[in-house]
Scaffold this active site. Structure first.
Site, PDB file in Angstrom:
ATOM      1  N   PHE A 148       0.859  -1.183   0.000  1.00 47.16           N
ATOM      2  CA  PHE A 148       0.000   0.000   0.000  1.00 47.16           C
ATOM      3  C   PHE A 148       0.890   1.226   0.000  1.00 47.16           C
ATOM      4  CE2 PHE A 148      -2.288   3.596   1.650  1.00 47.16           C
ATOM      5  CZ  PHE A 148      -3.447   3.545   0.903  1.00 47.16           C
ATOM      6  N   ASP A 233       9.186   2.860   2.165  1.00 47.26           N
ATOM      7  CA  ASP A 233       8.001   3.666   2.476  1.00 47.26           C
ATOM      8  C   ASP A 233       7.732   3.510   3.972  1.00 47.26           C
ATOM      9  OD1 ASP A 233       5.509   4.716   2.966  1.00 47.26           O
ATOM     10  OD2 ASP A 233       4.580   3.907   1.137  1.00 47.26           O
ATOM     11  N   LYS A 262       2.406  11.095   7.354  1.00 47.54           N
ATOM     12  CA  LYS A 262       1.570  10.829   8.531  1.00 47.54           C
ATOM     13  C   LYS A 262       2.075  11.507   9.817  1.00 47.54           C
ATOM     14  CE  LYS A 262      -1.166   7.145   6.721  1.00 47.54           C
ATOM     15  NZ  LYS A 262      -0.801   6.029   5.845  1.00 47.54           N
TER      16      LYS A 262
END
Ligand SMILES: *Cc1c(COP(=O)(O)O)cnc(C)c1O
Length: 403
Positions: A148, A233, A262
């Site tokens: 993802f 990531d 985030k």
């Protein structure tokens, strides 16, 4: 005090408005949050819940952290947006602090995680053409099944989840998918046209999938040997979530490209960044890439304080210690529906033998918010400021619901 119209609108009415006027691209639990502090959120009826999702790890520092709030307010009074047409007094300080924290030579700031991934893809391709000598238009990037990395067209082009792609083609070519955790497959997939390997050190959205020990180390060695960029990531796994500052540190490696987002801004603001060497980020010249909001002074002030809070409040260490404590407790669950409990730091997946949604609904009624990941995994990822007693409190409720 007169009762305003707003005060008469409760849970039911707000949900009805959302369903009527918003696109239905999410299936949220029916809790309408009005305010939050630390690890707790409060709904419009005043009921409180322990947040065990932390906005997919964007609020590692806890909701509405007072020091980050202060940084936000102070900067908002000074200047919020200059665009990169001019310099601002916050961005250089964020650059230097990220360099000192990670050892990476350069940073390129963006806003959302998907934008940072897109930036990394562009950097890797251009590096491939200008530094590795890959023929024009031929660069390939290897990714993992179950990945993802966001929702843009290019990013879903290399998703292995059919739902993420269905109806959104045509897609961006130039990606190859290998099984997650399989270093041999990586070696086989590399061709002279491979510029990068993009990987999550632990797959979050896939359900806290931890690769075999040594996978990242082997992948790093293969990438070095084959002159392929290792791009991690860490948008969800980074900034303390797994009990290290970054999840790649569990394997003692150094990636070529580090993607963060985030928790970089403590949930106050979308801030993401790509960090790498001068050789890699140096491929961008003026006009090659950009973002109106990327690197804005408000974002930078918030990110700087979010990093400071993470370090000064020892949230990374808390994640390691309390994560181990929580995981140990959850492993004592004796339930026919629990297939596996796994995790690293305060990032725990409870894999069920059955649909997880109804258990998340039941946990909500008990005052715990978590969300199913895929259909049958419950992800537990509270803000890293959670207290030991709150973990005990949560565990009793989780046990009640699952046993
Ligand atoms: C959330 C996430 C993204 C995308 O970030 P957005 O800010 O939602 O675009 C990318 N990669 C990983 C690993 C993520 O968890």
């Amino acid at each position: 005090m007169p009762i305003t119209e707003e005060q008469l609108i409760g849970t039911k009415e707000l949900i009805a408005l959302e369903e009527a006027y918003g696109a239905h691209n999410y299936h949220p639990l029916d809790v309408v949050i009005e305010r939050a502090a630390g690890a707790w959120v409060y709904d419009v009826e005043g009921k409180r819940y322990l947040d065990c999702l932390a906005a997919y790890s964007a609020v590692n520092q806890g909701h509405c952290h007072p020091r980050i709030l202060e940084a936000l307010v102070e900067q908002a009074k000074k200047v919020t947006l200059t665009s990169r047409a001019f310099r601002n007094a916050q961005l250089p300080l964020l650059y230097k602090e990220l360099h000192d924290l990670t050892g990476m030579e350069m940073t390129l700031p963006m806003n959302s995680g998907a934008e940072a991934v897109e930036t990394a893809v562009k950097a890797a391709r251009k590096w491939g053409y200008t530094k590795k000598g890959i023929a024009a238009g031929k660069a390939e990037i290897i990714v993992c099944a179950g990945n993802f990395h966001g929702r843009t067209v290019t990013v879903v082009s290399f998703s292995s989840d059919e739902q993420y792609r269905e109806g959104f083609g045509p897609f961006t070519p130039g990606f190859r998918i290998i099984p997650f955790g399989d270093a041999k497959a990586l070696r086989v997939a590399i061709t002279p046209n491979t510029c990068a390997f993009l990987v999550e050190p632990i797959q979050g959205e896939a359900g806290i999938v931890i690769p075999p020990d040594g996978f990242l180390r082997e992948a790093a060695a293969i990438c070095r040997e084959q002159r392929v960029l290792l791009m991690v990531d860490e948008i969800q796994s980074g900034l303390g979530r797994t009990g290290k500052l970054f999840a790649y540190m569990h394997e003692g490696i150094r990636p070529d490209v580090l993607i963060v987002g985030k928790a970089l801004a403590g949930g106050y603001y979308p801030v993401s960044a790509v960090l790498a060497s001068k050789e890699i980020l140096g491929v961008f010249g003026p006009g090659d890439h950009g973002s109106t909001f990327g690197g804005n002074p408000l974002a930078c002030a918030v990110a700087r304080m979010s990093l400071r809070v993470l370090i000064e409040e020892k949230l990374v260490e808390r994640s390691a210690e309390l994560g181990a404590y929580f995981l140990e407790k959850l492993r004592t669950l004796r339930s026919p529906v629990v297939k596996e409990v796994r995790g690293r730091g305060l990032w725990i997946g409870i894999e069920l033998t059955t649909e997880a949604r109804k258990y998340c609904e039941a946990l909500k009624d008990e005052g715990i918010l978590c969300k199913e990941t895929h259909s049958h995994i419950i992800r537990i990822a509270p803000p890293l400021v959670i207290q030991r007693e709150e973990i005990d409190w949560a565990f009793e409720r989780i046990r009640k619901v699952l046993e």
